[in-house]
Design a protein around this motif. Structure first.
Motif: not given
Length: 103
Positions: A55, A77-78, A80, A82, A89, A93-94
């Motif tokens: 990440y 993850d825009r 934020d 994660e 994810n 989300t990521v």
């Protein structure tokens, strides 16, 4: 740009054009420790095997070889929310965001 990862088809190999050049990505998943790795090829040549997807850490950032993509690929993850890349994810989300190295 976002690089799509088909988790359900892992190991997943696909071609992608980055900075005008064609590359082959092969994505693997380590279920025991819940992380992904990427193998990178160009014109059939191995550039890197087993690059861990971490990440907020650009892929292939430690290589200065001109054969590597002239872009930055960063798992983010825009929203934020994660702090690591996991099976649950990635793609939800990521995402692997591609940005031009020229800005």
């Amino acid at each position: 740009m976002i690089i799509p990862i088909q988790k359900e088809q892992i190991p997943n190999e696909f071609e992608i054009r980055l900075a005008g050049e064609l590359f082959t990505f092969e994505v693997h998943y380590n279920a025991e420790y819940d992380f992904f790795t990427v193998d990178l090829y160009k014109s059939g040549d191995v550039l890197v095997l087993g690059e861990k997807v971490v990440y907020d850490s650009p892929l292939f950032d430690t290589y200065s070889d001109e054969r590597f993509p002239g872009v930055t690929i960063t798992p983010l993850d825009r929203a934020d929310n994660e702090d690591r890349v996991t099976y649950s994810n990635l793609g939800n989300t990521v995402f692997l965001y591609v940005s031009d190295d020229d800005g």
